[in-house]
Write a protein that holds these residues in place. Sequence first.
Motif, short mmCIF file in Angstrom:
data_model
loop_
_atom_site.label_atom_id
_atom_site.label_comp_id
_atom_site.label_asym_id
_atom_site.label_seq_id
_atom_site.Cartn_x
_atom_site.Cartn_y
_atom_site.Cartn_z
N ALA A 1 0.85 -1.19 0.00
CA ALA A 1 0.00 0.00 0.00
C ALA A 1 0.88 1.24 0.00
CB ALA A 1 -0.93 0.01 1.21
N GLN A 2 0.35 2.31 -0.50
CA GLN A 2 1.08 3.58 -0.50
C GLN A 2 1.14 4.12 0.93
OE1 GLN A 2 -0.50 6.48 -3.18
NE2 GLN A 2 0.85 8.11 -2.47
N PRO A 3 2.30 4.58 1.38
CA PRO A 3 2.39 5.15 2.73
C PRO A 3 1.43 6.33 2.89
CG PRO A 3 4.57 4.80 1.80
CD PRO A 3 3.60 4.57 0.69
N ALA A 4 0.70 6.35 4.01
CA ALA A 4 -0.27 7.42 4.24
C ALA A 4 0.43 8.74 4.51
CB ALA A 4 -1.19 7.04 5.40
N THR A 5 1.52 8.72 5.26
CA THR A 5 2.30 9.93 5.54
C THR A 5 3.69 9.51 5.96
OG1 THR A 5 2.49 11.95 6.89
CG2 THR A 5 1.52 10.02 7.94
N ILE B 1 5.56 11.92 13.54
CA ILE B 1 4.85 12.47 14.69
C ILE B 1 3.37 12.09 14.63
CG2 ILE B 1 4.24 14.56 15.97
CD1 ILE B 1 7.23 13.88 16.04
N VAL B 2 2.76 12.22 13.46
CA VAL B 2 1.32 11.98 13.33
C VAL B 2 1.01 10.67 12.62
CG1 VAL B 2 0.90 14.46 13.29
CG2 VAL B 2 1.06 13.22 11.13
N GLY B 3 2.00 10.04 12.02
CA GLY B 3 1.74 8.90 11.15
C GLY B 3 1.64 7.58 11.87
N ALA B 4 0.63 6.78 11.48
CA ALA B 4 0.58 5.39 11.93
C ALA B 4 1.81 4.67 11.40
CB ALA B 4 -0.70 4.73 11.42
N ARG B 5 2.27 3.66 12.13
CA ARG B 5 3.56 3.05 11.83
C ARG B 5 3.56 2.19 10.57
NH1 ARG B 5 4.86 7.19 14.59
NH2 ARG B 5 6.75 6.95 15.82
N SER B 6 2.48 2.18 9.82
CA SER B 6 2.46 1.44 8.56
C SER B 6 3.45 1.99 7.56
CB SER B 6 1.06 1.46 7.95
OG SER B 6 0.62 2.78 7.73
N ILE C 1 -19.01 -3.53 10.22
CA ILE C 1 -17.65 -4.07 10.32
C ILE C 1 -16.76 -3.24 9.40
CG2 ILE C 1 -16.16 -6.05 9.91
CD1 ILE C 1 -18.41 -7.88 10.61
N THR C 2 -15.90 -2.44 10.00
CA THR C 2 -15.01 -1.55 9.25
C THR C 2 -13.61 -2.16 9.24
OG1 THR C 2 -16.31 0.32 10.06
CG2 THR C 2 -14.21 0.82 8.99
N TYR C 3 -12.99 -2.19 8.07
CA TYR C 3 -11.65 -2.78 7.98
C TYR C 3 -10.85 -2.08 6.87
CZ TYR C 3 -13.60 -5.34 3.99
OH TYR C 3 -14.18 -5.67 2.80
N PRO C 4 -9.52 -2.11 6.96
CA PRO C 4 -8.68 -1.43 5.97
C PRO C 4 -8.44 -2.31 4.75
CG PRO C 4 -7.31 -2.29 7.72
CD PRO C 4 -8.72 -2.65 8.08
N ALA C 5 -9.18 -2.07 3.70
CA ALA C 5 -9.08 -2.90 2.50
C ALA C 5 -7.65 -2.90 1.96
CB ALA C 5 -10.04 -2.40 1.43
N GLY C 6 -7.08 -4.08 1.79
CA GLY C 6 -5.76 -4.21 1.19
C GLY C 6 -4.60 -3.98 2.12
N GLN C 7 -4.85 -3.61 3.37
CA GLN C 7 -3.74 -3.26 4.25
C GLN C 7 -3.06 -4.48 4.87
OE1 GLN C 7 -2.35 -0.33 4.69
NE2 GLN C 7 -0.84 -1.11 6.13
N PRO D 1 -15.51 -1.44 4.03
CA PRO D 1 -14.08 -1.38 3.70
C PRO D 1 -13.66 0.06 3.43
CG PRO D 1 -15.34 -2.16 1.82
CD PRO D 1 -16.32 -2.06 2.95
N VAL D 2 -12.52 0.47 4.00
CA VAL D 2 -11.99 1.82 3.78
C VAL D 2 -10.48 1.71 3.58
CG1 VAL D 2 -13.79 2.95 5.16
CG2 VAL D 2 -11.66 2.23 6.27
N ASP D 3 -9.86 2.76 3.07
CA ASP D 3 -8.40 2.74 2.98
C ASP D 3 -7.82 2.94 4.38
OD1 ASP D 3 -7.31 5.74 3.27
OD2 ASP D 3 -9.20 5.79 2.16
N TYR D 4 -6.57 2.55 4.53
CA TYR D 4 -5.97 2.52 5.87
C TYR D 4 -5.90 3.90 6.50
CZ TYR D 4 -2.67 1.49 9.61
OH TYR D 4 -2.09 1.36 10.84
N GLY D 5 -5.51 4.90 5.72
CA GLY D 5 -5.41 6.25 6.27
C GLY D 5 -6.75 6.74 6.79
N THR D 6 -7.83 6.42 6.05
CA THR D 6 -9.17 6.81 6.50
C THR D 6 -9.54 6.10 7.79
OG1 THR D 6 -9.89 7.26 4.23
CG2 THR D 6 -11.60 6.82 5.86
#
Length: 507
Positions: free
Chosen positions: A50-54, A58-63, A355-361, A387-392
Amino acid sequence: MKAHSFALRKAVAVLAAASLGLTACGSSSDTDAGGGGGSSSAPIRALLNAQPATLDPIVGARSAQVVWATMLEPLVHTDDELEPDKTGLVTEWTRDDPTTWTFTMREGVTFSNGEKADAAAAANTLLLSRDTDASILKSYFANVTSVEATDATTFVVKTKSPQYDLPNLLTTVYLVPPAYYEEKGSEGFAAAPVGTGPYVLDKVQAGRSISVKQNPDYWGEKPANQGVVFTWSTEASQRLALLQSKSVDLSFDLPPAQVAEAEKAGIEVVSTESAMKIIAFLDSTKAPFDDAKLREAAALAIDRDAIVKGIFDGNASADGGLLNVKPGTEPAEQVEADPAKAAELVGGDGPTVPITYPAGQYTNIEEVAQAVGGSLEQAGFEVKYQPVDYGTLVKQVIGRQLNGLYIFAGVPNVAVPDFFASGFMKTASITGNCPDPRMDELTAKALEQDDAAAAQSTYDELNTLGVVEKHCYVPLYRQTYSYGLADGVSGTVYSPLNAVDFTQTTH
């Protein structure tokens, strides 16, 4: 399938924890970046899921850490046992009294833009982590009352109450340059990160690739390659196809089906049982799971063993505990699936559960979400998949915008139970899905102990309260993480904390 032991290179550890997400594409630069040791002028091509969200730590999830950790470094490095050591930017620490810690910085290190990577920079980064509204680490440093640089190499951290794990926590605090970060802000820094690591940013092709090249002024051992080009594909079949066509050197996050196909084709696959734990979070603050009986029903309905066997063919580890961080450890108590009792508790037509989940993450996450939903439906719930993207998803979790059940990975950047306790169980936590004064008190009590061993009985009590009694958390499994290597590629180090060190990768 080759098992990979975790062996961090002490002088150049570029580590943290992440649920990986990257890409694959062309080279950013074929010129020598300076420094020593590159085996080839062509950079390493790493394909992520997946594309890095940020790229702002400081603010970014560790993905996205797998990318920014090539350019930025944590204050404290970790050793082979996932414990903090003194080989990184911080070279010494002492606990002066129960609420005061003194840390010593390595002398002579500078950021790639020329700013000093000194004690003042460390203090500023810690305060950003504590005070920034969107800080992903905010809850972990709420106990910190002050951080002061007393000279160029020394900073002192004071806490309201005793906190045994400060050196551990600094292993996930990535040092940022104070003046540059203030000038650029979070978005500007994410667009062009500046750090002290073995690589510096080379080129960003929006939506396509991010490349890094050797940092010629790196304070430690120079990388054995000239750089890394990160690209991404959410489709596992495409990640394998790009590896088979030799379009990439490494392809991360291969699900079991692709692992089997790769091995059949003679491709080397490295698999590691990671500490990444996939967890179903139930929001106890909103309907329908503000009803304790319905939370219990959901927890009893979900069969983690069936998920591991049916979806992963055993290539994952069912785990019913939340605070047993290191692979191989088990909780004192856990919830076992009981579909009949779950249906009895629901008692007929149950409410709708989003049920909310990060599609493709995460590996096979769509199938996991469907399995969880199917179990709830059998118990009598209605299910709505979201299903939502991980950043969302991260924004929705932090913003308290969700209800029902959401699937989120617990990634212990730090191998102590408090990383999950403070991250998920406190009222003021990342998820905030189960506010309870008793859990706040137990989390604080554990931190006041001398060390993690002394705190273990309190963590057992806390796990039992949140998972077994309140049913706010349904731990599912620890992921077995697999990645494929093209012919001739070697030297990549992947740890159970989902950290990647590319510095010795060659092709």
